[in-house]
Write a protein that holds these residues in place. Structure first.
Motif, PDB file in Angstrom:
ATOM      1  N   ALA A  95     -17.886   7.426   1.014  1.00 56.62           N
ATOM      2  CA  ALA A  95     -18.822   8.506   0.665  1.00 56.62           C
ATOM      3  C   ALA A  95     -19.687   8.023  -0.478  1.00 56.62           C
ATOM      4  CB  ALA A  95     -18.065   9.770   0.286  1.00 56.62           C
ATOM      5  N   SER A  96     -20.919   8.463  -0.499  1.00 56.75           N
ATOM      6  CA  SER A  96     -21.836   8.060  -1.557  1.00 56.75           C
ATOM      7  C   SER A  96     -22.125   9.239  -2.471  1.00 56.75           C
ATOM      8  CB  SER A  96     -23.150   7.531  -0.968  1.00 56.75           C
ATOM      9  OG  SER A  96     -23.759   8.540  -0.174  1.00 56.75           O
ATOM     10  N   GLY A  97     -22.634   8.929  -3.658  1.00 60.13           N
ATOM     11  CA  GLY A  97     -23.034   9.974  -4.587  1.00 60.13           C
ATOM     12  C   GLY A  97     -21.885  10.757  -5.165  1.00 60.13           C
ATOM     13  N   VAL A  98     -20.691  10.123  -5.275  1.00 58.56           N
ATOM     14  CA  VAL A  98     -19.541  10.813  -5.827  1.00 58.56           C
ATOM     15  C   VAL A  98     -19.030  10.057  -7.038  1.00 58.56           C
ATOM     16  CG1 VAL A  98     -18.839  11.778  -3.614  1.00 58.56           C
ATOM     17  CG2 VAL A  98     -17.979   9.550  -4.288  1.00 58.56           C
ATOM     18  N   SER A  99     -18.263  10.767  -7.884  1.00 59.16           N
ATOM     19  CA  SER A  99     -17.655  10.140  -9.048  1.00 59.16           C
ATOM     20  C   SER A  99     -16.594   9.154  -8.596  1.00 59.16           C
ATOM     21  CB  SER A  99     -17.026  11.223  -9.943  1.00 59.16           C
ATOM     22  OG  SER A  99     -16.300  10.637 -10.989  1.00 59.16           O
ATOM     23  N   ARG A 100     -16.610   7.973  -9.200  1.00 61.49           N
ATOM     24  CA  ARG A 100     -15.648   6.949  -8.816  1.00 61.49           C
ATOM     25  C   ARG A 100     -14.903   6.485 -10.058  1.00 61.49           C
ATOM     26  NH1 ARG A 100     -17.182   3.987  -3.664  1.00 61.49           N
ATOM     27  NH2 ARG A 100     -18.505   5.457  -2.591  1.00 61.49           N
ATOM     28  N   GLU A 101     -13.755   7.096 -10.304  1.00 65.57           N
ATOM     29  CA  GLU A 101     -12.965   6.780 -11.481  1.00 65.57           C
ATOM     30  C   GLU A 101     -11.932   5.720 -11.121  1.00 65.57           C
ATOM     31  OE1 GLU A 101     -11.557  10.225 -13.557  1.00 65.57           O
ATOM     32  OE2 GLU A 101     -13.305  11.414 -12.982  1.00 65.57           O
ATOM     33  N   ILE A 102     -12.099   4.530 -11.711  1.00 71.67           N
ATOM     34  CA  ILE A 102     -11.216   3.415 -11.405  1.00 71.67           C
ATOM     35  C   ILE A 102      -9.948   3.529 -12.250  1.00 71.67           C
ATOM     36  CG2 ILE A 102     -10.972   0.917 -11.376  1.00 71.67           C
ATOM     37  CD1 ILE A 102     -13.044   1.909  -9.431  1.00 71.67           C
ATOM     38  N   PRO A 103      -8.771   3.490 -11.622  1.00 71.99           N
ATOM     39  CA  PRO A 103      -7.533   3.583 -12.403  1.00 71.99           C
ATOM     40  C   PRO A 103      -7.268   2.272 -13.140  1.00 71.99           C
ATOM     41  CG  PRO A 103      -7.022   3.178 -10.101  1.00 71.99           C
ATOM     42  CD  PRO A 103      -8.514   3.402 -10.177  1.00 71.99           C
ATOM     43  N   PRO A 104      -6.643   2.346 -14.305  1.00 74.80           N
ATOM     44  CA  PRO A 104      -6.321   1.125 -15.043  1.00 74.80           C
ATOM     45  C   PRO A 104      -5.107   0.432 -14.448  1.00 74.80           C
ATOM     46  CG  PRO A 104      -5.413   3.014 -16.178  1.00 74.80           C
ATOM     47  CD  PRO A 104      -6.198   3.559 -15.005  1.00 74.80           C
ATOM     48  N   ASP A 105      -4.909  -0.840 -14.814  1.00 75.66           N
ATOM     49  CA  ASP A 105      -3.662  -1.500 -14.464  1.00 75.66           C
ATOM     50  C   ASP A 105      -2.522  -0.744 -15.129  1.00 75.66           C
ATOM     51  OD1 ASP A 105      -5.266  -3.321 -13.222  1.00 75.66           O
ATOM     52  OD2 ASP A 105      -4.901  -4.955 -14.620  1.00 75.66           O
ATOM     53  N   LEU A 106      -1.399  -0.630 -14.430  1.00 75.23           N
ATOM     54  CA  LEU A 106      -0.281   0.169 -14.927  1.00 75.23           C
ATOM     55  C   LEU A 106       0.901  -0.730 -15.277  1.00 75.23           C
ATOM     56  CD1 LEU A 106      -0.467   3.003 -12.235  1.00 75.23           C
ATOM     57  CD2 LEU A 106      -1.429   3.034 -14.549  1.00 75.23           C
ATOM     58  N   ALA A 107       1.480  -0.521 -16.456  1.00 72.48           N
ATOM     59  CA  ALA A 107       2.613  -1.330 -16.911  1.00 72.48           C
ATOM     60  C   ALA A 107       3.782  -1.225 -15.942  1.00 72.48           C
ATOM     61  CB  ALA A 107       3.040  -0.876 -18.305  1.00 72.48           C
ATOM     62  N   THR A 108       4.543  -2.292 -15.818  1.00 76.39           N
ATOM     63  CA  THR A 108       5.681  -2.344 -14.907  1.00 76.39           C
ATOM     64  C   THR A 108       6.649  -1.203 -15.196  1.00 76.39           C
ATOM     65  OG1 THR A 108       5.483  -4.748 -14.924  1.00 76.39           O
ATOM     66  CG2 THR A 108       7.489  -3.834 -13.978  1.00 76.39           C
ATOM     67  N   CYS A 109       6.988  -0.444 -14.167  1.00 80.94           N
ATOM     68  CA  CYS A 109       7.857   0.720 -14.334  1.00 80.94           C
ATOM     69  C   CYS A 109       9.317   0.297 -14.452  1.00 80.94           C
ATOM     70  CB  CYS A 109       7.679   1.696 -13.163  1.00 80.94           C
ATOM     71  SG  CYS A 109       8.328   1.083 -11.585  1.00 80.94           S
ATOM     72  N   GLY A 110      10.163   1.236 -14.851  1.00 85.24           N
ATOM     73  CA  GLY A 110      11.577   0.940 -15.044  1.00 85.24           C
ATOM     74  C   GLY A 110      12.276   0.472 -13.777  1.00 85.24           C
ATOM     75  N   GLU A 111      11.932   1.082 -12.639  1.00 86.96           N
ATOM     76  CA  GLU A 111      12.585   0.691 -11.383  1.00 86.96           C
ATOM     77  C   GLU A 111      12.213  -0.730 -10.983  1.00 86.96           C
ATOM     78  OE1 GLU A 111      13.280   3.959  -8.315  1.00 86.96           O
ATOM     79  OE2 GLU A 111      11.551   4.740  -9.400  1.00 86.96           O
ATOM     80  N   CYS A 112      10.957  -1.102 -11.174  1.00 82.08           N
ATOM     81  CA  CYS A 112      10.547  -2.471 -10.858  1.00 82.08           C
ATOM     82  C   CYS A 112      11.181  -3.464 -11.824  1.00 82.08           C
ATOM     83  CB  CYS A 112       9.021  -2.594 -10.893  1.00 82.08           C
ATOM     84  SG  CYS A 112       8.197  -1.967  -9.396  1.00 82.08           S
ATOM     85  N   LEU A 113      11.315  -3.075 -13.086  1.00 82.02           N
ATOM     86  CA  LEU A 113      11.974  -3.959 -14.057  1.00 82.02           C
ATOM     87  C   LEU A 113      13.418  -4.215 -13.670  1.00 82.02           C
ATOM     88  CD1 LEU A 113      10.615  -2.728 -17.512  1.00 82.02           C
ATOM     89  CD2 LEU A 113      10.186  -4.930 -16.405  1.00 82.02           C
ATOM     90  N   ARG A 114      14.099  -3.191 -13.191  1.00 81.46           N
ATOM     91  CA  ARG A 114      15.485  -3.376 -12.759  1.00 81.46           C
ATOM     92  C   ARG A 114      15.561  -4.341 -11.588  1.00 81.46           C
ATOM     93  NH1 ARG A 114      15.854   2.003 -14.528  1.00 81.46           N
ATOM     94  NH2 ARG A 114      15.126   2.866 -12.559  1.00 81.46           N
ATOM     95  N   GLU A 115      14.633  -4.234 -10.653  1.00 79.96           N
ATOM     96  CA  GLU A 115      14.602  -5.169  -9.525  1.00 79.96           C
ATOM     97  C   GLU A 115      14.274  -6.587  -9.997  1.00 79.96           C
ATOM     98  OE1 GLU A 115      13.075  -2.201  -5.926  1.00 79.96           O
ATOM     99  OE2 GLU A 115      11.709  -3.646  -6.816  1.00 79.96           O
ATOM    100  N   LEU A 116      13.338  -6.668 -10.939  1.00 79.12           N
ATOM    101  CA  LEU A 116      12.870  -7.964 -11.419  1.00 79.12           C
ATOM    102  C   LEU A 116      13.998  -8.816 -11.980  1.00 79.12           C
ATOM    103  CD1 LEU A 116      10.301  -9.707 -11.998  1.00 79.12           C
ATOM    104  CD2 LEU A 116      10.228  -8.597 -14.251  1.00 79.12           C
TER     105      LEU A 116
END
Length: 290
Positions: A95-116
């Motif tokens: 779609a054109s002519g709409v607000s496009r808010e880009i999300p920031p990079d997100l810090a590694t969550c607790g569940e991913c850290l446990r897997e890591l």
């Protein structure tokens, strides 16, 4: 009698696990229809009893993903489709002519850290681990709507295991666009002519460049003046502060005075839902405390 609503959700709602969240919410309440990314916002087609639809709207406010920022919700009543069954995530539309808010990079969550750090996990020590709650966003997005084909991850075809997670509504990697593992995703290696490891170079006063899914980071010993001066020279950054990476807030507290909000990493507080306006035959905006 069932009603059908077209719901537009505006704000930072792409790249934050919003569609999987909507899917779980709708399925749990018993709403039929679908959700899709459209331009820079999300469009939901919802069919069900009016009371359930109101509960669905309230749930968008109270249970949304932490990283989501809902700025506005527009609801337009319509005629329910008789053949609508279940709820699904469907193909995005541009779609054109709409607000496009880009999300920031997100810090590694607790569940991913446990897997890591779990030797039994298939993503053990995989540097590009992520899920719908964390991982790269702004650094890999090339255009919106946010789908894998419009990110720098489009060249990495998911292996069978990652694809199974991606398509499983009960998995936290359901529609996680940067999903990857050591079998199918980017890999990290350190090319050295002398056989040194990256940690040895940094400990010895050197500077290394680490490429993530997005750009590069220059890394050196933060308590060694010589490599810090070298980094400032490379970046032409004589006085502006440089970021210092630490293991946790305890370590950070030993180096600097942290406010309580810093220690809590500025958590996003759940918004309280206000009463919705009476449904009308025209589009309505749901009051939203963003």
């Amino acid at each position: 009698m069932d009603a059908a609503w077209r719901i537009e959700v505006h704000g930072t709602v792409q790249g934050v696990g919003f569609r999987p969240f909507v899917h779980r919410l709708a399925t749990g309440i018993g709403i039929r229809g679908h959700v899709r990314n459209a331009g820079g916002h999300v469009v939901i087609s919802a069919t069900g009893p009016p009371a359930r639809l109101e509960a669905f709207i309230a749930g968008l406010k109270t249970d949304r993903p932490e990283a989501a920022r809902i700025r506005d919700v527009l609801v337009t009543p319509g005629a329910p489709g008789g053949d609508v069954t279940g709820f699904e995530i469907v193909e995005s539309e541009t779609a054109s002519g709409v607000s496009r808010e880009i999300p920031p990079d997100l810090a590694t969550c607790g569940e991913c850290l446990r897997e890591l750090f779990d030797p039994a996990n298939r993503r053990y020590r995989y540097p590009f681990i992520n899920c719908t709650a964390c991982g790269p966003r702004a650094t890999i997005i090339e255009s919106l709507p946010y789908d894998r084909v419009r990110t720098s991850m489009r060249g990495f075809q998911m292996c069978a295991a990652c694809a199974a997670e991606y398509h499983d509504p009960t998995d936290r990697r359901f529609h996680a666009e940067p999903i990857a593992c050591a079998s199918c995703g980017p890999r990290l290696r350190f090319p050295s002519m002398t056989g040194e490891a990256a940690v040895d170079v940094v400990a010895g006063g050197g500077v290394i460049a680490i490429k993530g899914l997005g750009g590069f980071q220059l890394v050196c010993d933060a308590i060694n003046d010589e490599p810090i001066s070298r980094v400032r020279e490379i970046k032409a950054r004589d006085a502006k502060p440089l970021a210092v990476m630490v293991r946790d807030t305890v370590t950070a507290g030993a180096l600097a005075d942290l406010a309580e909000t810093d220690r809590l990493l500025a958590p996003v507080r759940a918004h309280r839902a206000g009463p919705t306006a009476a449904r009308r035959a025209v589009a309505r905006r749901v009051p939203w405390d963003a």
